[in-house]
Design an enzyme around this catalytic site. Structure first.
Site, PDB file in Angstrom:
ATOM      1  N   TRP A 366      76.753  43.155  56.260  1.00  0.00           N
ATOM      2  CA  TRP A 366      77.979  42.824  57.004  1.00  0.00           C
ATOM      3  C   TRP A 366      77.772  41.615  57.900  1.00  0.00           C
ATOM      4  O   TRP A 366      78.732  41.005  58.361  1.00  0.00           O
ATOM      5  CB  TRP A 366      78.442  44.029  57.832  1.00  0.00           C
ATOM      6  CG  TRP A 366      77.523  44.393  58.992  1.00  0.00           C
ATOM      7  CD1 TRP A 366      76.162  44.505  58.961  1.00  0.00           C
ATOM      8  CD2 TRP A 366      77.911  44.678  60.340  1.00  0.00           C
ATOM      9  NE1 TRP A 366      75.680  44.871  60.195  1.00  0.00           N
ATOM     10  CE2 TRP A 366      76.739  44.987  61.065  1.00  0.00           C
ATOM     11  CE3 TRP A 366      79.134  44.741  61.006  1.00  0.00           C
ATOM     12  CZ2 TRP A 366      76.749  45.334  62.427  1.00  0.00           C
ATOM     13  CZ3 TRP A 366      79.144  45.081  62.352  1.00  0.00           C
ATOM     14  CH2 TRP A 366      77.969  45.371  63.044  1.00  0.00           C
ATOM     15  N   ASP A 367      76.527  41.254  58.143  1.00  0.00           N
ATOM     16  CA  ASP A 367      76.205  40.076  58.952  1.00  0.00           C
ATOM     17  C   ASP A 367      77.040  38.876  58.482  1.00  0.00           C
ATOM     18  O   ASP A 367      77.462  38.044  59.276  1.00  0.00           O
ATOM     19  CB  ASP A 367      74.719  39.695  58.793  1.00  0.00           C
ATOM     20  CG  ASP A 367      73.765  40.846  59.073  1.00  0.00           C
ATOM     21  OD1 ASP A 367      74.139  41.993  58.780  1.00  0.00           O
ATOM     22  OD2 ASP A 367      72.650  40.599  59.567  1.00  0.00           O
ATOM     23  N   GLU A 504      72.675  52.009  64.696  1.00  0.00           N
ATOM     24  CA  GLU A 504      72.037  52.779  63.617  1.00  0.00           C
ATOM     25  C   GLU A 504      71.080  53.855  64.110  1.00  0.00           C
ATOM     26  O   GLU A 504      70.427  54.516  63.299  1.00  0.00           O
ATOM     27  CB  GLU A 504      71.318  51.799  62.671  1.00  0.00           C
ATOM     28  CG  GLU A 504      72.306  50.872  61.969  1.00  0.00           C
ATOM     29  CD  GLU A 504      71.641  49.735  61.218  1.00  0.00           C
ATOM     30  OE1 GLU A 504      70.487  49.399  61.524  1.00  0.00           O
ATOM     31  OE2 GLU A 504      72.297  49.173  60.320  1.00  0.00           O
ATOM     32  N   LYS A 617      71.384  51.287  69.502  1.00  0.00           N
ATOM     33  CA  LYS A 617      70.579  50.172  69.012  1.00  0.00           C
ATOM     34  C   LYS A 617      71.255  48.833  69.297  1.00  0.00           C
ATOM     35  O   LYS A 617      70.615  47.854  69.655  1.00  0.00           O
ATOM     36  CB  LYS A 617      70.385  50.348  67.509  1.00  0.00           C
ATOM     37  CG  LYS A 617      69.573  49.284  66.839  1.00  0.00           C
ATOM     38  CD  LYS A 617      69.377  49.660  65.379  1.00  0.00           C
ATOM     39  CE  LYS A 617      68.654  48.603  64.598  1.00  0.00           C
ATOM     40  NZ  LYS A 617      68.509  48.992  63.185  1.00  0.00           N
ATOM     41  N   GLN A 618      72.552  48.798  69.064  1.00  0.00           N
ATOM     42  CA  GLN A 618      73.278  47.540  69.243  1.00  0.00           C
ATOM     43  C   GLN A 618      74.753  47.823  69.512  1.00  0.00           C
ATOM     44  O   GLN A 618      75.212  48.959  69.355  1.00  0.00           O
ATOM     45  CB  GLN A 618      73.141  46.676  68.003  1.00  0.00           C
ATOM     46  CG  GLN A 618      73.712  47.288  66.744  1.00  0.00           C
ATOM     47  CD  GLN A 618      73.657  46.339  65.554  1.00  0.00           C
ATOM     48  OE1 GLN A 618      73.805  45.142  65.718  1.00  0.00           O
ATOM     49  NE2 GLN A 618      73.431  46.868  64.371  1.00  0.00           N
TER      50      GLN A 618
HETATM   51  O1  IFM Z   1      73.024  44.323  59.304  1.00  0.00           O
HETATM   52  C1  IFM Z   1      71.968  44.435  60.184  1.00  0.00           C
HETATM   53  C2  IFM Z   1      72.063  45.772  60.895  1.00  0.00           C
HETATM   54  O2  IFM Z   1      73.243  45.843  61.651  1.00  0.00           O
HETATM   55  C3  IFM Z   1      70.892  45.979  61.803  1.00  0.00           C
HETATM   56  N1  IFM Z   1      69.665  45.865  61.057  1.00  0.00           N
HETATM   57  C4  IFM Z   1      69.523  44.588  60.385  1.00  0.00           C
HETATM   58  C5  IFM Z   1      70.666  44.323  59.438  1.00  0.00           C
HETATM   59  C6  IFM Z   1      70.512  42.958  58.774  1.00  0.00           C
HETATM   60  O3  IFM Z   1      70.535  41.954  59.733  1.00  0.00           O
END
Ligand code: IFM
Length: 791
Positions: A366-367, A504, A617-618
Site C-alpha cells: 500500500w506504500d 501491525e 507500531k505506526q
Molecule cells: O507497508 C509497510 C507496512 O505498513 C509496515 N511494514 C513495512 C511495509 C512495507 O514498507
C-alpha cells in the site's frame, strides 16, 4: 588525462569533462572514506543508486569489494524458483571494472585508501568516484569513475574510467566484465537463491554479450557492452576477451607511465524479452547488439547531453526550493532524486524499496498508492497512471485472491509482484527476531481500498476521464464487490472481522477503524460513480456492466453497507477506538527515546506481548484522519493525536510523515518539523538501521507530501485550489510547482504571502481558497495573496 586526445568516436574527451562537471554542492551527496564493514558498504550502495525506473544499479564500487551487495534491478522482473515467494531478481551489473598490476588487484579490502570518495550528483543523475590506492607493495594508483543510467533511453548505461599510476610505471591490466553469477539473498544468513540461468555468452571485436533467463517465467535478460580505451598515449599491449563460465571480461593491458592518466569507456545496453515483440525476442542478441552499435555510433557525449536535458526538465518540474534551511533542502532534494529515478515510464510496479535492492523482495505494498503516488500525480501524471495501470493489469490476480479467501470480486494483494496474486511470505523473522507466521497477507486488507484511494486522488487531480472509464471504474466496482461479500452482518449493521490495520502490532482484530472508514468511503464512491457515469457515459458503463456481470442490485447494496458499516467514535471525547476492544488493552505510553531518538518500549513490554497493550507500531487512526481531513474537526483530530501519538512506537518508516502532517493539522508544529526531518533523513541517516536493505520508498514519498500538503498546505480539488500554508521559522521561502488538470500551478510561499501563478493554455479564472478566503485567480497572471499564518 592528456589534453586533446580523442575518444574512439572522434569526440574530444574534454567534452565529457564538461558534461561531468560537478553541480553546486547543494546537489551533491558525498560519501567520503571507506569502512570495511559489509553493512557500511551496503548502506552506501543503496544510497548511491542510479537509475531511471526501468533499470536501477546500486552504487557499488566497481571492483566489488568483499561484503558488497551489488546488483541491478529491472522493474517488474520477478522470479520464484527455490525462494518462498516470487522476488525481484538481482540481475548482473554492467559496471564491474577492476585494475590490476603485477597480479594484484587494486581493491579497498587489500590496499590502503589514501583518499576515497563517491559523489552522487543528484541534479545530473551521475555517480562519481575517486580513490587513491596504495597496494601492499607501495604502488599508488588513482582510479576515477563516472557512471550513469540514461534517463532519456532507459536501456542504456555509460561509464568512464580513468586510472593514473602515481609512483610507478609498468603494465596495468584493466578488466571490464559482465557477470552472470548473481544471487538473491536468501531468508537465512548465507542462503542464496539463483534466479537466472545462462542462456548465451558471446564476445566479439569490441563487444561482450551476456544473456540470462529467469528460471521460472523464462524472461530473457540481455546485456551488451563495449569496452575500450579512449585516451592516453600508452601502447595497448593486449586486448583479451575471456569467458569464465557465466562471466565474461574484456581485459586491456597497457604499458603505463608514471603520472599519466588513461581513460576507458564502457557503453552498456540492457533489455529483456518483454521489451521486444514476441517474434523478435528469440534473437535478443541481435536486438541488443544493434542497439549497442547505434549507441556507439551516436557516441557518449551526444547521449549524455540528451540525458542531461531530460534531467534538467525533470528538475524543472519537480524541484522544491526550501530557502533558509540548508539541511532540509538537501535532504529533501535527495528524496526527490529517489522519486525521479524510480518513476515508471511504462505500466509497472513501484516496490516498497523502489529498485534499490531486493529488500521486501521488491514487492508492491500500500506504500505505493498512499505514500508514493501523490508525487507522481502532482508532477508526472503519466507515471502515476503507469503505476495505477500495474494494479489494473493485475486485476486477474486480485480476482484469484478474492476467490481464495472465499469472496467475490477482486482483492488487491497485501504484497504483489508479477500477477497480483498475493506473494506475502508465510514466515519471517520479524522485530522479535524469531521466525513466526506472517498474517498480513491474509488479514491486512485495507490495501484493497488504499488502491482505490490512489485511483480517486489521481482522478481528482488529473481529471483523466479515459483512465477512469476504461480502467478505474472496473477497479472500483470489482473491489466494492469484494467488500460486499467480505463484510459480516451483525443485526442491523455490518462489521469486518479478523483484520490487521496499518498498526501491525495487533492481529486478528475486528472493525479496525482505518479499514472500516476506508471501506465506507470506497463503497459510497462506487455507488456514486455508478450513478454519475450512468449519466455522463452510459455506453461505457453498459460495456463494463456486461464485462463484469454487474448485478442490478449491487450499487444499492454497496450504499447500504457503506451506511451501516460499524464505525464508532466517542461523542464526548471525539476519540476513535482503533478496533473493537482496543481501549480495554493494557495502557502504556512511550516514556523515553534512546540516544538516536527512537522510542523505547516500556519495561516489561516486548514484541511478543505488545499486542496485549495499547502501543501501536505506526499511525492508524491518525492516518485515516489525514486521508480524510474534512471529515473530522480540529478538536477531533487534536483529541486523537494527543491520545495516539504517545502510544506510537514508530517501528515503521511510514509513521513519521503521517505524524508530521497531523502535527501541522493540530498545531503541534515543532513536533511536525521534527517528524519531517526524520522522514527526510530516514535513509540518509539510516534511522531504522536497515538502509542496506534498500530505500524506504514510502518515507521518501511521505516527505514530499509533508512539504507540499503539510507545510505548503496545498490541496488540489477537482475545481479549486485550497491553501493553508505554514512555514517553519527558519524557512524563508518554499517554492514549487504542481500539475493540475493540464495546468501548472506555481507557488512561492513566504511567512506572510503566497505568489501564485496558474499556467494554462487558455485564459480563465479559477478559485483559490487561502485560509478560508476565496480568491479568483486569472490564469497566466501572477498574483500575490497575503495571509496571516496561525501561531
Ligand atoms: O507497508 C509497510 C507496512 O505498513 C509496515 N511494514 C513495512 C511495509 C512495507 O514498507
Amino acid at each position: 588525462m592528456t589534453g586533446s586526445s580523442l575518444s574512439g568516436d572522434g569526440m574530444p574527451v574534454e567534452e565529457l569533462d564538461v558534461l561531468f562537471e560537478l553541480s553546486p554542492e547543494e546537489w551533491l551527496l558525498r560519501k567520503k572514506g571507506y569502512r570495511k564493514a559489509a553493512k557500511a558498504i551496503q548502506i552506501n550502495e543503496t544510497l548511491l543508486t542510479t537509475g531511471n525506473g526501468y533499470l536501477n544499479v546500486r552504487g557499488s564500487l566497481e571492483e566489488l569489494p568483499p561484503g558488497h551487495c551489488g546488483g541491478m534491478y529491472l522493474a517488474g522482473i520477478y522470479d520464484k524458483s527455490e525462494a518462498d515467494v516470487e522476488e525481484l531478481v538481482k540481475c548482473p551489473m554492467w559496471t564491474d571494472v577492476s585494475v590490476w598490476h603485477e597480479g594484484g588487484k587494486f581493491c579497498l579490502s587489500c590496499c590502503q585508501a589514501l583518499e576515497h570518495e563517491q559523489v552522487l550528483d543528484m541534479r545530473k543523475g551521475i555517480l562519481h568516484r575517486r580513490t587513491t590506492f596504495k597496494n601492499p607493495h607501495g604502488k599508488i594508483l588513482t582510479l576515477e569513475t563516472s557512471r550513469l543510467v540514461f534517463m532519456h533511453d532507459p536501456h542504456r548505461g555509460y561509464m568512464r574510467v580513468k586510472i593514473t599510476p602515481r609512483n610507478f610505471s609498468g603494465q596495468i591490466r584493466v578488466l571490464s566484465g559482465l557477470n552472470g553469477q548473481v544471487y538473491n539473498r536468501g531468508f537465512f544468513p548465507r542462503e542464496q537463491y539463483k534466479h537466472l540461468q545462462l542462456e548465451r555468452i558471446e564476445r566479439g571485436r569490441n563487444f561482450m554479450y551476456l544473456e540470462m533467463k529467469t528460471r521460472e517465467r523464462g524472461i530473457r535478460i540481455a546485456l551488451g557492452a563495449s569496452w575500450k580505451m579512449v585516451s592516453g598515449s600508452a601502447p595497448m599491449l593486449r586486448w583479451e576477451p575471456r569467458i569464465y563460465g557465466e562471466k565474461l571480461t574484456s581485459e586491456i593491458t597497457i604499458d603505463a607511465a608514471r603520472g599519466h592518466s588513461y581513460a576507458f569507456e564502457k557503453l552498456a545496453v540492457v533489455m529483456t524479452s518483454r521489451d521486444v515483440p514476441e517474434e523478435r525476442s528469440r534473437s535478443m542478441m541481435r536486438e541488443a547488439i544493434c542497439n549497442l552499435r547505434s549507441y556507439v555510433r551516436t557516441g557518449a557525449p551526444v547521449e549524455i547531453g540528451r540525458h542531461l536535458d531530460v534531467w534538467s526538465e525533470l528538475w524543472k518540474q519537480a524541484d522544491v526550493r526550501i530557502d533558509g534551511d540548508e539541511a532540509a533542502q538537501k535532504a529533501f532534494r535527495y528524496n526527490i532524486y529517489q522519486l525521479l529515478i524510480n518513476g515508471p515510464a511504462k505500466p509497472g510496479p513501484i516496490g516498497a524499496k523502489f529498485l534499490s535492492s531486493e529488500g521486501y523482495m521488491g514487492h508492491v505494498f500500500w506504500d505505493t498508492e498512499i505514500f508514493i503516488l501523490p508525487f507522481y500525480i502532482h508532477n508526472f501524471p503519466a507515471m502515476a497512471r503507469n503505476a495505477l495501470m500495474y494494479r489494473f493489469n493485475t486485476l486477474p490476480g486480485a480476482i484469484v485472491n478474492a476467490e481464495k479467501s472465499g469472496c467475490e470480486g477482486a482483492r488487491f494483494a497485501w504484497e504483489s509482484a508479477t500477477t497480483g496474486e498475493d506473494v506475502t511470505p508465510r514466515f519471517a523473522s520479524k522485530l522479535e527476531k524469531i521466525i513466526r507466521f506472517i498474517y498480513t497477507g491474509v488479514e491486512e486488507e485495507h490495501i484493497v481500498s488504499d488502491v482505490i484511494y490512489g485511483v480517486e486522488r489521481y482522478f481528482r487531480v488529473t481529471g483523466d476521464e479515459g483512465f477512469l472509464l476504461h480502467c478505474g471504474l472496473e477497479m472500483v466496482f470489482l473491489t466494492a464487490r469484494y467488500w460486499a461479500s467480505r463484510v459480516t452482518r451483525v443485526g442491523e449493521r455490518y462489521e469486518i472481522h479478523t483484520v490487521i490495520g496499518p498498526d501491525e502490532f495487533h492481529e486478528h482484530v475486528n472493525n479496525n477503524a482505518y479499514t472500516n472508514w476506508l471501506v465506507k468511503w470506497h463503497l459510497r464512491l462506487a455507488a456514486m460513480l455508478f450513478k454519475h457515469v450512468g449519466k455522463t457515459a452510459p455506453e461505457a458503463l453498459r460495456e463494463l456492466e456486461e464485462k463484469i456481470s454487474l448485478g442490478d442490485d449491487e450499487p444499492a447494496r454497496w450504499l447500504d453497507i457503506s451506511r451501516c458499516l460499524k464505525f464508532t467514535q466517542n461523542a464526548e471525547t471525539g476519540l476513535i477506538e482503533q478496533f473493537d476492544g482496543y481501549f480495554a488493552l493494557k495502557d502504556h505510553v512511550i516514556g523515553r527515546c534512546d540516544r538516536s531518538g527512537h522510542p523505547v518500549l516500556p519495561p516489561g513490554v516486548t514484541y511478543r506481548n505488545i499486542g496485549r497493550t495499547q502501543l501501536i507500531k505506526q499511525a492508524d487512526v491518525l492516518l485515516m484522519m489525514l486521508l480524510f481531513p474534512h471529515s473530522f474537526s480540529f478538536e477531533e483530530k487534536r483529541a486523537n493525536y494527543d491520545f495516539y501519538e504517545p502510544r506510537t512506537a514508530h517501528k515503521s518508516s511510514l509513521s513519521h510523515c503521517t505524524h508530521a502532517m497531523m502535527g501541522l493539522a493540530v498545531a503541534e508544529r515543532n513536533n511536525a518539523y521534527r517528524y519531517f526531518m526524520k522522514t527526510a533523513l530516514f535513509d540518509l541517516e539510516n534511522l531504522h538501521d536497515n538502509t542496506e536493505l534498500g530505500i524506504h520508498a514510502a518515507s521518501v514519498g511521505g516527505s514530499w507530501q509533508t512539504v507540499i500538503h503539510g507545510f505548503g498546505g496545498l490541496l488540489l480539488k477537482s475545481d479549486r485550489i485550497v491553501l493553508n500554508p505554514w512555514l517553519p521559522k527558519k524557512w524563508d521561502r518554499l517554492a514549487f510547482r504542481v500539475k493540475w488538470r493540464e495546468r501548472t500551478v506555481h507557488l512561492d510561499i513566504t511567512h506572510t504571502e503566497v505568489l501564485i501563478t496558474i499556467e494554462a493554455a487558455s485564459e480563465m479564472t479559477l478559485p483559490c481558497t487561502l485560509y478560508g478566503k476565496t480568491y479568483k485567480i486569472c490564469t497566466n497572471e501572477p498574483r500575490t495573496l497575503s495571509y496571516c499564518p496561525p501561531r
